[in-house]
Design a protein around this motif. Structure first.
Motif, PDB file in Angstrom:
ATOM      1  N   GLN A 136      40.750  43.385  32.574  1.00 61.95           N
ATOM      2  CA  GLN A 136      40.714  44.454  31.567  1.00 61.95           C
ATOM      3  C   GLN A 136      41.946  44.419  30.671  1.00 61.95           C
ATOM      4  O   GLN A 136      41.984  45.092  29.646  1.00 61.95           O
ATOM      5  CB  GLN A 136      40.666  45.821  32.261  1.00 61.95           C
ATOM      6  N   GLY A 160      44.295  55.354  46.291  1.00 65.73           N
ATOM      7  CA  GLY A 160      43.164  54.741  45.593  1.00 65.73           C
ATOM      8  C   GLY A 160      43.220  54.883  44.089  1.00 65.73           C
ATOM      9  O   GLY A 160      42.184  54.826  43.411  1.00 65.73           O
ATOM     10  N   ILE A 161      44.405  55.050  43.529  1.00 69.19           N
ATOM     11  CA  ILE A 161      44.558  55.139  42.080  1.00 69.19           C
ATOM     12  C   ILE A 161      44.507  53.727  41.501  1.00 69.19           C
ATOM     13  O   ILE A 161      45.170  52.817  41.998  1.00 69.19           O
ATOM     14  CB  ILE A 161      45.873  55.841  41.705  1.00 69.19           C
ATOM     15  N   THR A 162      43.731  53.537  40.460  1.00 74.87           N
ATOM     16  CA  THR A 162      43.520  52.198  39.912  1.00 74.87           C
ATOM     17  C   THR A 162      43.711  52.186  38.394  1.00 74.87           C
ATOM     18  O   THR A 162      43.930  53.222  37.764  1.00 74.87           O
ATOM     19  CB  THR A 162      42.102  51.702  40.243  1.00 74.87           C
ATOM     20  N   GLY A 163      43.593  50.992  37.829  1.00 77.06           N
ATOM     21  CA  GLY A 163      43.552  50.823  36.380  1.00 77.06           C
ATOM     22  C   GLY A 163      44.772  51.344  35.641  1.00 77.06           C
ATOM     23  O   GLY A 163      45.907  51.229  36.097  1.00 77.06           O
ATOM     24  N   VAL A 223      50.239  54.552  45.451  1.00 81.63           N
ATOM     25  CA  VAL A 223      49.123  54.302  44.535  1.00 81.63           C
ATOM     26  C   VAL A 223      47.970  53.638  45.278  1.00 81.63           C
ATOM     27  O   VAL A 223      46.796  54.025  45.127  1.00 81.63           O
ATOM     28  CB  VAL A 223      49.591  53.419  43.353  1.00 81.63           C
ATOM     29  N   MET A 224      48.294  52.656  46.111  1.00 79.38           N
ATOM     30  CA  MET A 224      47.268  51.971  46.883  1.00 79.38           C
ATOM     31  C   MET A 224      46.630  52.906  47.902  1.00 79.38           C
ATOM     32  O   MET A 224      45.402  52.915  48.095  1.00 79.38           O
ATOM     33  CB  MET A 224      47.865  50.750  47.580  1.00 79.38           C
ATOM     34  N   HIS A 236      48.377  43.069  37.769  1.00 77.05           N
ATOM     35  CA  HIS A 236      47.872  43.424  39.092  1.00 77.05           C
ATOM     36  C   HIS A 236      46.772  44.474  39.039  1.00 77.05           C
ATOM     37  O   HIS A 236      45.748  44.353  39.727  1.00 77.05           O
ATOM     38  CB  HIS A 236      49.028  43.937  39.964  1.00 77.05           C
ATOM     39  N   PHE A 237      46.969  45.510  38.224  1.00 71.69           N
ATOM     40  CA  PHE A 237      46.036  46.638  38.232  1.00 71.69           C
ATOM     41  C   PHE A 237      44.959  46.551  37.151  1.00 71.69           C
ATOM     42  O   PHE A 237      43.904  47.168  37.288  1.00 71.69           O
ATOM     43  CB  PHE A 237      46.796  47.962  38.075  1.00 71.69           C
ATOM     44  N   MET A 238      45.225  45.829  36.082  1.00 69.22           N
ATOM     45  CA  MET A 238      44.255  45.763  35.001  1.00 69.22           C
ATOM     46  C   MET A 238      43.396  44.512  35.086  1.00 69.22           C
ATOM     47  O   MET A 238      42.226  44.528  34.708  1.00 69.22           O
ATOM     48  CB  MET A 238      44.961  45.812  33.638  1.00 69.22           C
ATOM     49  N   ALA A 287      47.258  53.720  37.417  1.00 71.22           N
ATOM     50  CA  ALA A 287      48.149  53.025  38.350  1.00 71.22           C
ATOM     51  C   ALA A 287      49.291  52.359  37.586  1.00 71.22           C
ATOM     52  O   ALA A 287      50.459  52.435  37.985  1.00 71.22           O
ATOM     53  CB  ALA A 287      47.367  51.995  39.153  1.00 71.22           C
ATOM     54  N   TYR A 334      54.147  52.048  44.526  1.00 68.55           N
ATOM     55  CA  TYR A 334      53.038  51.107  44.674  1.00 68.55           C
ATOM     56  C   TYR A 334      52.245  51.392  45.953  1.00 68.55           C
ATOM     57  O   TYR A 334      51.001  51.426  45.932  1.00 68.55           O
ATOM     58  CB  TYR A 334      53.570  49.673  44.698  1.00 68.55           C
TER      59      TYR A 334
END
Length: 288
Positions: free
Chosen positions: A129, A64-67, A60-61, A124-126, A70, A57
């Motif tokens: 979406q 800057g990996i998202t969506g 990932v933060m 958290h990441f979506m 992540a 985690y």
């Protein structure tokens, strides 16, 4: 239609056989052995089930990996250690008995930890979406059917027909290895567009995560005053994931191809880091 057959039938069936082949090599003594080594068990659980998701985690933060990507990495980080960790442990001259035992225990514990981490990662990441509801109890049942049950059946077969199982277990292991390669190839073909577009960003991250967890697992075990062979083993157990399960969760349960991409990349690149680590440690680890 063919894609649906691959994701809903073939991938789960292959994963179940891989876990069945792992069960063929297990006996109740393997579980008793790791319980008899509580410090190694606790260190391994802490590294694999706490530090790995936490470090993943944070990385990932930081990257800057998202969506969906992540979420895919968090799915991967919440999976149990892979059966191939036993092979890497053997190459590294680690404690193979500990590796086999911990892999079995991790496969059972994952049934309770993975659904909650996946549900949290989706929220958290979506965010808005998110289009997939995660029924935690249903996912626990699916993980049980894909991991714990096939391992249990394999152990039962070994108990009922020990001599025949011991003779055929190496063949089943080789078949499982080939099937795992098939899973990866099918997933690469299915996700080729996503892989090619994001390879330069996600591949370095996957390799970096693997190398980071190899180092963390080894040094935490060393700080806990475990033997060098046990420290080598827990380094490998911390970083070697059941990528096949990550692919099944992403493609079959959540039906999100983008979330499967991290599992595909890590499933390949963990061998790069794992073999590098194993061969380095082999030079400095003596066999008892």
């Amino acid at each position: 239609m063919q894609g649906e057959i691959v994701t809903s039938v073939l991938l789960p069936a292959i994963l179940a056989f891989i876990m069945f082949s792992l069960g063929l090599g297990l006996t109740p003594a393997d579980f008793r052995r790791i319980i008899a080594q509580p410090r190694a068990l606790l260190v391994g659980i802490g590294c694999h089930f706490v530090l790995l998701p936490l470090v993943c985690y944070l990385m990932v933060m930081a990257f800057g990996i998202t969506g969906a990507f992540a979420v895919g990495f968090m799915i991967l980080a919440s999976c149990p250690t892979g059966a191939t960790s036993n092979m890497l442990t053997y190459i590294a001259r680690g404690d193979v008995a500990l590796a086999v035992s911990f892999t079995a225990v991790a496969s059972v514990l994952t049934m309770f930890t993975l659904p909650f981490i996946v549900a949290w990662a989706l929220g958290h990441f979506m965010g808005e979406q998110q289009t997939v509801e995660v029924p935690v109890r249903l996912m626990m049942g699916q993980v049980f059917m894909l991991l714990a049950l096939p391992v249990g059946v394999g152990m039962l077969v070994r108990h009922l027909w020990p001599d025949a199982t011991i003779r055929r277990e190496p063949v089943a292991t080789r078949i499982a290895t080939v099937l795992f390669v098939i899973i990866l190839l099918l997933s690469i073909v299915k996700s080729w567009a996503l892989l090619s577009d994001n390879f330069t960003t996600l591949a370095p991250f996957a390799l970096g995560l693997n190398l980071t967890m190899l180092a963390i697992g080894f040094f935490i075990a060393w700080l806990a005053r475990l033997s060098r062979r046990q420290s080598v083993t827990l380094g490998i157990e911390t970083a070697t994931q059941n990528a096949a399960l990550a692919l099944v969760i992403a493609s079959t349960v959540l039906k999100q191809d983008a979330m499967a991409v991290p599992g595909v990349l890590y499933g390949v690149l963990m061998y790069v880091g794992g073999l590098l680590f194993a061969n380095i440690m082999r030079r400095f680890t003596k066999v008892d």
